[in-house]
Design a protein around this motif. Structure first.
Motif, mmCIF file in Angstrom:
data_model
loop_
_atom_site.group_PDB
_atom_site.id
_atom_site.type_symbol
_atom_site.label_atom_id
_atom_site.label_comp_id
_atom_site.label_asym_id
_atom_site.label_seq_id
_atom_site.Cartn_x
_atom_site.Cartn_y
_atom_site.Cartn_z
ATOM 1 N N GLU A 1 -1.669 4.704 -1.537
ATOM 2 C CA GLU A 1 -1.506 5.647 -0.521
ATOM 3 C C GLU A 1 -2.595 6.888 -0.759
ATOM 4 O O GLU A 1 -2.602 7.265 -1.718
ATOM 5 N N THR A 2 -3.158 7.163 0.380
ATOM 6 C CA THR A 2 -3.875 8.482 0.547
ATOM 7 C C THR A 2 -3.159 9.549 1.176
ATOM 8 O O THR A 2 -3.726 10.713 1.215
ATOM 9 N N GLY A 3 -2.225 9.315 1.882
ATOM 10 C CA GLY A 3 -1.482 10.309 2.453
ATOM 11 C C GLY A 3 -0.013 10.383 2.190
ATOM 12 O O GLY A 3 0.379 10.506 1.114
ATOM 13 N N GLU A 4 0.933 10.328 3.241
ATOM 14 C CA GLU A 4 2.159 10.208 3.181
ATOM 15 C C GLU A 4 2.826 9.157 2.483
ATOM 16 O O GLU A 4 2.561 7.971 2.727
ATOM 17 N N ASP B 1 6.564 6.998 2.320
ATOM 18 C CA ASP B 1 7.450 6.472 3.343
ATOM 19 C C ASP B 1 8.817 7.598 3.447
ATOM 20 O O ASP B 1 8.832 8.443 2.588
ATOM 21 N N ALA B 2 9.266 7.394 4.657
ATOM 22 C CA ALA B 2 10.589 7.979 4.832
ATOM 23 C C ALA B 2 11.533 7.889 3.729
ATOM 24 O O ALA B 2 12.258 9.033 3.608
ATOM 25 N N GLU B 3 11.745 6.755 3.263
ATOM 26 C CA GLU B 3 12.818 6.696 1.964
ATOM 27 C C GLU B 3 12.341 7.628 0.723
ATOM 28 O O GLU B 3 13.364 8.162 0.293
ATOM 29 N N VAL B 4 11.144 7.353 0.636
ATOM 30 C CA VAL B 4 10.675 8.546 -0.620
ATOM 31 C C VAL B 4 11.008 9.980 -0.349
ATOM 32 O O VAL B 4 11.416 10.891 -1.158
ATOM 33 N N GLN B 5 10.403 10.296 0.736
ATOM 34 C CA GLN B 5 10.756 11.654 1.272
ATOM 35 C C GLN B 5 12.439 12.217 1.320
ATOM 36 O O GLN B 5 12.590 13.160 0.683
ATOM 37 N N ARG B 6 13.252 11.296 1.536
ATOM 38 C CA ARG B 6 14.583 11.276 1.568
ATOM 39 C C ARG B 6 14.902 11.517 0.164
ATOM 40 O O ARG B 6 15.784 12.399 -0.126
ATOM 41 N N LYS C 1 8.791 18.493 -10.782
ATOM 42 C CA LYS C 1 7.927 17.271 -11.734
ATOM 43 C C LYS C 1 8.945 16.245 -12.210
ATOM 44 O O LYS C 1 8.713 15.058 -11.965
ATOM 45 N N GLN C 2 10.235 16.829 -12.501
ATOM 46 C CA GLN C 2 11.306 15.816 -13.023
ATOM 47 C C GLN C 2 11.699 14.885 -11.660
ATOM 48 O O GLN C 2 11.855 13.787 -11.824
ATOM 49 N N ALA C 3 12.055 15.624 -10.501
ATOM 50 C CA ALA C 3 12.467 15.051 -9.293
ATOM 51 C C ALA C 3 11.247 13.978 -8.933
ATOM 52 O O ALA C 3 11.630 12.789 -8.415
ATOM 53 N N ALA C 4 10.036 14.394 -8.833
ATOM 54 C CA ALA C 4 8.977 13.319 -8.461
ATOM 55 C C ALA C 4 9.054 12.327 -9.132
ATOM 56 O O ALA C 4 8.703 10.948 -8.747
ATOM 57 N N ALA C 5 9.011 12.301 -10.649
ATOM 58 C CA ALA C 5 9.017 11.410 -11.566
ATOM 59 C C ALA C 5 10.224 10.184 -11.237
ATOM 60 O O ALA C 5 9.781 9.154 -11.300
ATOM 61 N N LEU C 6 11.213 10.938 -11.038
ATOM 62 C CA LEU C 6 12.500 9.921 -10.885
ATOM 63 C C LEU C 6 12.343 9.208 -9.388
ATOM 64 O O LEU C 6 12.686 8.113 -9.485
ATOM 65 N N ALA C 7 11.886 9.922 -8.545
ATOM 66 C CA ALA C 7 11.784 9.342 -7.232
ATOM 67 C C ALA C 7 10.741 8.151 -7.163
ATOM 68 O O ALA C 7 10.752 7.102 -6.907
ATOM 69 N N ALA D 1 0.941 9.842 -5.946
ATOM 70 C CA ALA D 1 1.185 9.898 -4.640
ATOM 71 C C ALA D 1 2.559 10.557 -4.377
ATOM 72 O O ALA D 1 2.596 11.616 -3.589
ATOM 73 N N VAL D 2 3.733 10.444 -5.127
ATOM 74 C CA VAL D 2 4.956 10.900 -4.840
ATOM 75 C C VAL D 2 4.912 12.336 -5.373
ATOM 76 O O VAL D 2 5.276 13.181 -4.666
ATOM 77 N N TYR D 3 4.167 12.769 -6.281
ATOM 78 C CA TYR D 3 4.017 13.886 -6.774
ATOM 79 C C TYR D 3 3.227 14.875 -5.758
ATOM 80 O O TYR D 3 3.759 16.167 -5.674
#
Length: 282
Positions: free
Chosen positions: A232-235, A237-242, A254-260, A270-272
């Motif tokens: 992904e180059t942009g956003e 999905d909604a589930e990851v944002q939640r 950083k820890q939240a992004a890694a776990l997500a 992309a999540v980070y």
């Protein structure tokens, strides 16, 4: 002048004897020798079809020692059929050294196609079949298995594995942890046999299903896992944002992004980036 023999690679049924092809039987009856992974196992198959060709055990423990002998017999004019316990020879079975040596010696190597568990499973899985990779058996040790799965986490092709019944739970658990609980996967078990089962679900749910039914831990298993989503180059999905909003309320970014990323199966970078954007209100 002596005519050189031919090495035939003959596929045999993976369960249903009705899948034995007429050509395979013709070759097995006509060759001078059958090199079989397990002569006791193959003996029952050959007896069923009335094949009386002499057999020689050829397996992972003796293939290097027997290779030169078999090549010499081929060069002397004998034709040999190589068979495994089930399916297509060389696919997670012995035979590579013999085929390599035969071709290096200028001998003719002829495939006699038939059953293949990985192709049968892929065709019925409902997962993308235009691009796939066969990984065979994963390492038996947990650390090595996780390392191999991690190297495949971003592969966009459908991933295909063979797995033994006593490691199926551990392998699925590692796949869930490495690929994410939502990654789609399929277990194809006992293909072509009486208790054939082809069951697909998200990895997390698939593991729970296997843990809850001892019958699903029996027999020959193929595991197929959907490839990673396209980068992904942009956003996200909604589930990851939640997920990120929940985790960022309790954990460092950083820890939240890694776990997500681990939970969702999305690419870590992309999540980070999304976590950074959410934290700054962009």
């Amino acid at each position: 002048m002596t005519t050189q023999g031919i090495l035939y690679l003959v596929a045999t049924p993976i369960g249903n004897l009705g899948d034995m092809t007429p050509r395979a039987l013709e070759v097995l009856n006509d060759v001078d020798l059958i090199a079989a992974e397990d002569t006791r196992h193959s003996g029952k198959l050959l007896q069923h079809f009335g094949v009386r060709t002499p057999c020689q055990a050829y397996h992972e423990h003796n293939e290097r020692q027997l290779c030169d002998t078999l090549v010499a017999r081929l060069q002397a004019g004998a034709s040999i059929a190589l068979i495994s316990d089930a399916g297509t020879p060389l696919v997670s079975d012995p035979g590579y050294h013999l085929v390599q040596a035969a071709r290096a010696a200028g001998l003719q190597v002829v495939p006699v196609p038939g059953a293949s568990a990985l192709i049968a499973a892929l065709s019925a899985s409902g997962l993308p079949s235009d691009r796939f990779v066969f990984e065979g058996f994963l390492p038996a040790k947990a650390a090595a298995r996780r390392q191999r799965l991690a190297a495949l986490a971003d592969d966009t092709r459908t991933l295909i594995f063979y797995e033994s019944t006593h490691r199926i739970e551990n392998s699925l658990a590692d796949m869930r942890d490495v690929f994410g609980i939502h990654r789609r996967a399929v277990i194809a078990r006992e293909l072509t046999k009486r208790f054939e089962t082809i069951h697909g679900d998200a990895l997390g749910a698939l593991l729970v299903w296997v843990q809850g039914d001892p019958d699903q831990r029996k027999g020959e298993c193929v595991i197929l896992v959907r490839g990673a989503g396209k980068p992904e180059t942009g956003e996200a999905d909604a589930e990851v944002q939640r997920l990120l909003r929940i985790l960022m309320a309790e954990l460092p970014l950083k820890q939240a992004a890694a776990l997500a990323a681990r939970i969702s199966g999305q690419k870590k970078n992309a999540v980070y980036r999304l976590a950074l954007a959410l934290s700054t209100g962009e």
